[in-house]
Each structure stands twice: as structure tokens, then as C-alpha cells.
Design an enzyme around this catalytic site. Structure first.
Site, PDB file in Angstrom:
ATOM      1  N   GLY A 138       0.814  -1.208   0.000  1.00  0.00           N
ATOM      2  CA  GLY A 138       0.000   0.000   0.000  1.00  0.00           C
ATOM      3  C   GLY A 138       0.848   1.259   0.000  1.00  0.00           C
ATOM      4  O   GLY A 138       0.583   2.211  -0.750  1.00  0.00           O
TER       5      GLY A 138
ATOM      6  N   ALA B 214       8.865  -5.433  -1.423  1.00  0.00           N
ATOM      7  CA  ALA B 214       8.725  -4.256  -0.561  1.00  0.00           C
ATOM      8  C   ALA B 214       8.663  -4.683   0.896  1.00  0.00           C
ATOM      9  O   ALA B 214       8.080  -5.723   1.216  1.00  0.00           O
ATOM     10  CB  ALA B 214       7.471  -3.458  -0.922  1.00  0.00           C
TER      11      ALA B 214
ATOM     12  N   LYS C  28       0.713 -16.610 -10.061  1.00  0.00           N
ATOM     13  CA  LYS C  28       1.223 -16.030  -8.814  1.00  0.00           C
ATOM     14  C   LYS C  28       0.938 -16.965  -7.641  1.00  0.00           C
ATOM     15  O   LYS C  28       1.751 -17.090  -6.719  1.00  0.00           O
ATOM     16  CB  LYS C  28       0.578 -14.661  -8.573  1.00  0.00           C
ATOM     17  CG  LYS C  28       1.032 -13.945  -7.288  1.00  0.00           C
ATOM     18  CD  LYS C  28       2.503 -13.594  -7.345  1.00  0.00           C
ATOM     19  CE  LYS C  28       2.992 -12.906  -6.065  1.00  0.00           C
ATOM     20  NZ  LYS C  28       2.368 -11.593  -5.838  1.00  0.00           N
TER      21      LYS C  28
END
Length: 300
Positions: free
Chosen positions: A12, A127, A182
Site C-alpha cells: 500500500g 517491498a 502467482k
């Protein structure tokens, strides 16, 4: 564009940073008051960069009156039910929604939204959230977006609006295929790194780990009816190498005592296998192992 991002985790914050840099008007919706105040005070930034991006921020329990052009849902599968409920209640309102979750458990519920364009995406970036307002971009990749419901041309236009040099967004013709692919990657890497307590790259440095990876890979490919075996295996090894120093999200969740996404990943494969009468012993083993370890860490 007026874009809302639901979820203040690593993905996010990454979306909020890059979309703000691309001159979109971004509102990030977070769960905790502490994170809301930190972002209001300091903005959002990437590690190693002095520039801080100012974004609007709201708590998730606030009533959102504004209607957005796009809402990007970045929360994990474990929080998706609440988001779906808020969309159905009209609390989260937009012309289009982009969901970027691991696993496939949410697809049935989001297909049922009326009069909305629904897109699903696969995030290849690495991330790690460093603090409530800072994210470390550990691996540069791309975001692949496909159409689940709505107009294909509108999605292609949206992709062009979202993409930028350092945050490429690509249009994918077959949405369910990219999500299945995925899911295979997550079903191999996430539970094993969590069980062995190793970083992603270490899976490739041990022949015994590789042997188990291939068993999980074979089971997932058969259950999900995917045929591009050589390409998929190469993609898994590529991701292990490109995120070699990363801890998987499942390992982090297990370590800190949070609920993992094992139900939406391995659990989904097990349920599909049962319907198709396919045996998946290795997937069942890692599923039960993670569930058992989670019970210990959550109590602790």
C-alpha cells in the site's frame, strides 16, 4: 486521477508513493490511528530518498463520502472480508476497483459487485515496511493487471494512466491465468521459507529444499491446470534470485504472530484438489505445519 489505496502495509505504501509521484491525487486508508497520524505528519517515503510524498490519509473506520476514480485494495487475504463488506455497504465507492492479493479465495466475492469494473493484479515488486510511513523497495518489478469484470478498453486506458518509468503497470489479457501463476509461486516459496526460517534466495542453495519445492510446484501446476511448466519453474527460480535477501510475507507473519495467508494459498489448492480428486500430500503437509506453527505463535 482520484485514487484511494486501502491498506497501509508495504505494498500500500509503495503504491501510494509512486502514484503520488505520477501526479495522481492519492488517499491512503489505514487501520490504525497511529499510522494515520504519522503519515499526516511526515508523508510517505522510500528508504534512501529524502523526498517525502504528501498524501491524504484516513482511518478505515471513517465513513468515506468521496467517490474515487479507482480504489486499489492492497490488504492481505486475511482482511479482505471487511473490505468487501464496506464496498457492499457503499462505504468505499469508486468507478473501478483493483485487487492485488495473493491467493484466489477473494475472486468469488468480488465478482458479485454490481455495476463496477473489477480488475485483479499481480505485484512483482519486493517491498518491506520499515515504519508506519516508510517503505523499503527491496526488488523492482512490475504490476500486471487483468480484467475480471468490466470493459477491456477502459482497463487498457487505466493501465497507461497508472504506469511510470519506475513503477511500470502492464495489461494482461488473461486475468485468472496471471493470478493462478502467482498462486503457484506463493505456494512454493512462502510456506517453505516460513517453515525453514530462511530468506527466499536460500531455497536455491540446498538440493533438499529444491526437491521439496519441485513437489509443491508439481502439485500446484496439476491442480490449477497450468501447462507452461518450464516457464513457470524458471519464474520461481528468478523470483528467488531477485528477492534473495527478502523474508517472505508468510515468514514475517509467522515470526510476529500474525495470521498468515496459508488458507488463501495452500488451503485454496487443497480445496481445489479435493473437488478434482487429486492427491496433494506435500501441499497438505506445509498447510498443516504452518497452521500448527501459527497456533503456537499467536498464543505466544
Amino acid at each position: 486521477m482520484r485514487i484511494a489505496i486501502v491498506g497501509g502495509g508495504a505494498i500500500g505504501l509503495l503504491f501510494a508513493n509512486y502514484l503520488t509521484k505520477a501526479n495522481h491525487h492519492v488517499t491512503i486508508i489505514v487501520r490504525r490511528k497511529e499510522q494515520e497520524m504519522e503519515i499526516k505528519k511526515h508523508g510517505i517515503s522510500l528508504t534512501g530518498q529524502e523526498e517525502q510524498m504528501d498524501v491524504e490519509v484516513r482511518q478505515s473506520n471513517d465513513f468515506i463520502e468521496q467517490e474515487f476514480d479507482l480504489i486499489v485494495v492492497t490488504v492481505k487475504q486475511t482482511a479482505i472480508k471487511e473490505v468487501v463488506l464496506n464496498i457492499n455497504r457503499g462505504i468505499l465507492r469508486a468507478n473501478a476497483f483493483l485487487f492485488v492479493q495473493n491467493g484466489m479465495g477473494h475472486l468469488t466475492s468480488i465478482r458479485q459487485f454490481k455495476n463496477k469494473s473489477i480488475y485483479i493484479g499481480v505485484v512483482e515488486h519486493g517491498a518491506k515496511r520499515i515504519s508506519d510511513n516508510m517503505v523499503h523497495h527491496t526488488g523492482i518489478g512490475k504490476v500486471n493487471v487483468g480484467l475480471l469484470k468490466g470493459n477491456e478498453h477502459e482497463l487498457q486506458v487505466l493501465v497507461k494512466q497508472l504506469t511510470s518509468e519506475k513503477f511500470p503497470v502492464n495489461y494482461a489479457q488473461n486475468a485468472e491465468k496471471i493470478v493462478k501463476e502467482k498462486l503457484v509461486i506463493n505456494a512454493v516459496i512462502n510456506p517453505l521459507t516460513a517453515l525453514y526460517r530462511i530468506k527466499n534466495g536460500q531455497l536455491l542453495h540446498n538440493e533438499h529444499f529444491i526437491a521439496v519445492m519441485k513437489k509443491l510446484f508439481d502439485e500446484a501446476m496439476v491442480v490449477l491446470n497450468l501447462e507452461n511448466r518450464a516457464d513457470m519453474w524458471e519464474e520461481i527460480t528468478r523470483i528467488c534470485r531477485s528477492t534473495a535477501s527478502n523474508d517472505s510475507s508468510m515468514q514475517v507473519d509467522l515470526t510476529v504472530g500474525r495470521e498468515t495467508e496459508i488458507e488463501a494459498i495452500s488451503g485454496y489448492i487443497i480445496r481445489e484438489a479435493k473437488e478434482k480428486n487429486i492427491s496433494v500430500p506435500f501441499t497438505t503437509f506445509v498447510y498443516e505445519s504452518i497452521k500448527g506453527m501459527s497456533a503456537i505463535t499467536e498464543r505466544g
